[in-house]
Design a protein around this motif. Structure first.
Motif, PDB file in Angstrom:
ATOM      1  N   THR A  98       0.811  -1.213   0.000  1.00  0.00           N
ATOM      2  CA  THR A  98       0.000   0.000   0.000  1.00  0.00           C
ATOM      3  C   THR A  98       0.852   1.275   0.000  1.00  0.00           C
ATOM      4  O   THR A  98       0.350   2.365   0.271  1.00  0.00           O
ATOM      5  N   ALA A  99       2.137   1.140  -0.332  1.00  0.00           N
ATOM      6  CA  ALA A  99       3.025   2.303  -0.378  1.00  0.00           C
ATOM      7  C   ALA A  99       2.739   3.148  -1.614  1.00  0.00           C
ATOM      8  O   ALA A  99       2.327   2.640  -2.660  1.00  0.00           O
ATOM      9  N   HIS A 100       2.962   4.445  -1.466  1.00  0.00           N
ATOM     10  CA  HIS A 100       2.886   5.387  -2.581  1.00  0.00           C
ATOM     11  C   HIS A 100       4.228   6.096  -2.684  1.00  0.00           C
ATOM     12  O   HIS A 100       4.741   6.612  -1.684  1.00  0.00           O
ATOM     13  N   LEU A 101       4.782   6.162  -3.885  1.00  0.00           N
ATOM     14  CA  LEU A 101       6.024   6.881  -4.141  1.00  0.00           C
ATOM     15  C   LEU A 101       5.743   7.903  -5.222  1.00  0.00           C
ATOM     16  O   LEU A 101       5.388   7.557  -6.344  1.00  0.00           O
ATOM     17  N   ILE A 127       4.924   8.674   0.107  1.00  0.00           N
ATOM     18  CA  ILE A 127       6.044   9.571  -0.169  1.00  0.00           C
ATOM     19  C   ILE A 127       5.604  10.590  -1.211  1.00  0.00           C
ATOM     20  O   ILE A 127       5.091  10.222  -2.266  1.00  0.00           O
ATOM     21  N   GLY A 128       5.803  11.860  -0.923  1.00  0.00           N
ATOM     22  CA  GLY A 128       5.395  12.921  -1.842  1.00  0.00           C
ATOM     23  C   GLY A 128       6.279  13.010  -3.076  1.00  0.00           C
ATOM     24  O   GLY A 128       7.118  12.152  -3.343  1.00  0.00           O
ATOM     25  N   ARG A 144       3.045  10.068   6.093  1.00  0.00           N
ATOM     26  CA  ARG A 144       3.310  10.844   4.889  1.00  0.00           C
ATOM     27  C   ARG A 144       4.640  11.576   4.992  1.00  0.00           C
ATOM     28  O   ARG A 144       4.942  12.198   6.013  1.00  0.00           O
ATOM     29  N   ILE A 145       5.401  11.508   3.900  1.00  0.00           N
ATOM     30  CA  ILE A 145       6.618  12.302   3.753  1.00  0.00           C
ATOM     31  C   ILE A 145       6.306  13.376   2.726  1.00  0.00           C
ATOM     32  O   ILE A 145       5.963  13.078   1.589  1.00  0.00           O
ATOM     33  N   GLY A 146       6.397  14.634   3.127  1.00  0.00           N
ATOM     34  CA  GLY A 146       5.970  15.732   2.267  1.00  0.00           C
ATOM     35  C   GLY A 146       6.839  15.929   1.041  1.00  0.00           C
ATOM     36  O   GLY A 146       7.981  15.449   0.954  1.00  0.00           O
ATOM     37  N   ASP A 147       6.312  16.674   0.089  1.00  0.00           N
ATOM     38  CA  ASP A 147       7.026  16.970  -1.157  1.00  0.00           C
ATOM     39  C   ASP A 147       8.359  17.660  -0.861  1.00  0.00           C
ATOM     40  O   ASP A 147       8.458  18.523   0.017  1.00  0.00           O
ATOM     41  N   ALA A 155      18.460   6.828   7.914  1.00  0.00           N
ATOM     42  CA  ALA A 155      17.387   7.364   8.755  1.00  0.00           C
ATOM     43  C   ALA A 155      16.275   6.331   8.922  1.00  0.00           C
ATOM     44  O   ALA A 155      15.939   5.605   7.989  1.00  0.00           O
ATOM     45  N   VAL A 156      15.717   6.290  10.122  1.00  0.00           N
ATOM     46  CA  VAL A 156      14.549   5.450  10.402  1.00  0.00           C
ATOM     47  C   VAL A 156      13.398   6.398  10.749  1.00  0.00           C
ATOM     48  O   VAL A 156      13.446   7.073  11.772  1.00  0.00           O
ATOM     49  N   VAL A 157      12.395   6.432   9.901  1.00  0.00           N
ATOM     50  CA  VAL A 157      11.335   7.427  10.024  1.00  0.00           C
ATOM     51  C   VAL A 157      10.032   6.734  10.397  1.00  0.00           C
ATOM     52  O   VAL A 157       9.553   5.870   9.658  1.00  0.00           O
ATOM     53  N   LEU A 158       9.474   7.134  11.535  1.00  0.00           N
ATOM     54  CA  LEU A 158       8.222   6.549  12.028  1.00  0.00           C
ATOM     55  C   LEU A 158       7.112   7.579  12.179  1.00  0.00           C
ATOM     56  O   LEU A 158       6.006   7.214  12.569  1.00  0.00           O
ATOM     57  N   ARG A 159       7.394   8.840  11.921  1.00  0.00           N
ATOM     58  CA  ARG A 159       6.417   9.900  12.052  1.00  0.00           C
ATOM     59  C   ARG A 159       6.385  10.716  10.767  1.00  0.00           C
ATOM     60  O   ARG A 159       7.348  10.733  10.016  1.00  0.00           O
ATOM     61  N   PRO A 160       5.287  11.422  10.495  1.00  0.00           N
ATOM     62  CA  PRO A 160       5.217  12.246   9.277  1.00  0.00           C
ATOM     63  C   PRO A 160       6.327  13.287   9.237  1.00  0.00           C
ATOM     64  O   PRO A 160       6.721  13.839  10.259  1.00  0.00           O
TER      65      PRO A 160
END
Length: 323
Positions: A98-101, A127-128, A144-147, A155-160
């Protein structure tokens, strides 16, 4: 079906052109098509994705497994990937169901867009556009990772992460592009160290994170308030002043060398009267802000009002009214 074929072809052409534009090791479209396995893995994904959307699940999953074995890249055929994407080196890339790139992204080897457990449903990152993901970045969960964001190697990212932010390492601070006074610690493993200077980080390929505007706000108001709270700034005639003795005592506790303490104090005390006023601090904070905050172990970023303001702003950005 013709329209689907056209979309796949258009996306593949955009992918090949992006490789030529962004990868200095590639000297032409033919090289990208014949020899770059990141591009080949994307082509295989796009064909598998078309089959998945047409209900040919078995063929889509078979193609996914063959591409994974051949290229070392595992992309679920149900994932959504925009055009003009570059997977440089590509080995070890994993992209969940269900990932979006977004369009125009660039990623290096070892990137994972994964889930956080066995929970089903929509569980992978979004991912934006024009996002740069360094080697071995892990983005986990339905966040969500913004544009235009940049995620540094490992990096380990668990928050927007908001648009335009640059994140690395462990801890977390957030800052928005164009809003330098809004930042906060919100408790994710990745640490946001500033904001991207580029409008399209993915195209620039700043893997060394040299084009990053510092995290700390230009006037240092939060840092000043923290100093006053610690008792560094002494009240005098209704205003706070920082003397050299208190400045030195605080930084010596953090094992800052005396010569570095003197340099920072001199840069802040522009009228050389032996004390730093709030105006002097605000005017000159940019000269020493990064070193000073690092010496203070970034505790200044825990100012409650800044944290709450940032969290409210984050909520507005990630979940705009009426969306």
């Amino acid at each position: 079906e013709v329209l689907e074929d056209h979309r796949v072809g258009t996306a593949c052409r955009a992918d090949a052109e992006a490789v030529v534009e962004r990868d200095p090791a590639c000297h032409g479209v033919l090289e990208a098509v014949l020899y770059f396995k990141g591009f080949a893995a994307l082509v295989a994904y796009r064909v598998a994705n078309r089959a998945w959307l047409r209900g040919e699940r078995s063929f889509a999953l078979w193609l996914q497994s063959r591409a994974s074995a051949a290229f070392g890249v595992d992309i679920h055929p149900a994932a959504t990937i925009g055009p003009a994407v570059v997977m440089d080196h590509a080995t070890g890339v994993v992209i969940g169901e269900t990932a979006h790139l977004g369009e125009g992204c660039t990623m290096l080897h070892g990137v994972t867009l994964g889930a956080t457990g066995k929970v089903g449903g929509d569980r992978h990152p979004k991912i934006g556009k024009n996002v740069l993901l360094g080697a071995n970045v892990s983005v986990l969960g339905n966040i969500r990772i913004g544009d235009g964001a940049k995620l540094g190697c490992g990096a380990v990212v668990l928050r927007p992460i908001p648009s335009g932010a640059t994140a690395v390492g462990v801890c977390v601070e957030l800052e928005l592009r164009g809003r330098p006074t809004q930042y906060a610690q919100v408790g994710a493993p990745a640490k946001i160290i500033g904001r991207a200077k580029e409008t399209n980080p993915a195209a620039e390929g700043d893997h060394g994170l040299q084009n990053v505007q510092g995290l700390y706000n230009a006037n240092g108001a939060c840092v000043w308030r923290e100093m006053a709270r610690r008792g560094m700034a002494e009240a005098s005639r209704g205003r706070f002043l920082i003397t050299y003795s208190t400045f030195k005592a605080m930084l010596e506790e953090q094992a800052v060398p005396e010569d570095a303490i003197g340099e920072m104090f001199f840069a802040l005390d522009t009228n050389t009267d032996g004390v730093i006023s709030e105006k002097e601090f605000a005017d000159n904070f940019g000269k020493v802000g990064e070193r000073l905050c690092r010496a203070m172990s970034c505790d200044v970023l825990k100012c409650p009002d800044s944290r709450e303001s940032m969290q409210r702003r984050m909520t507005e950005i990630m979940h705009p009214p009426g969306a």
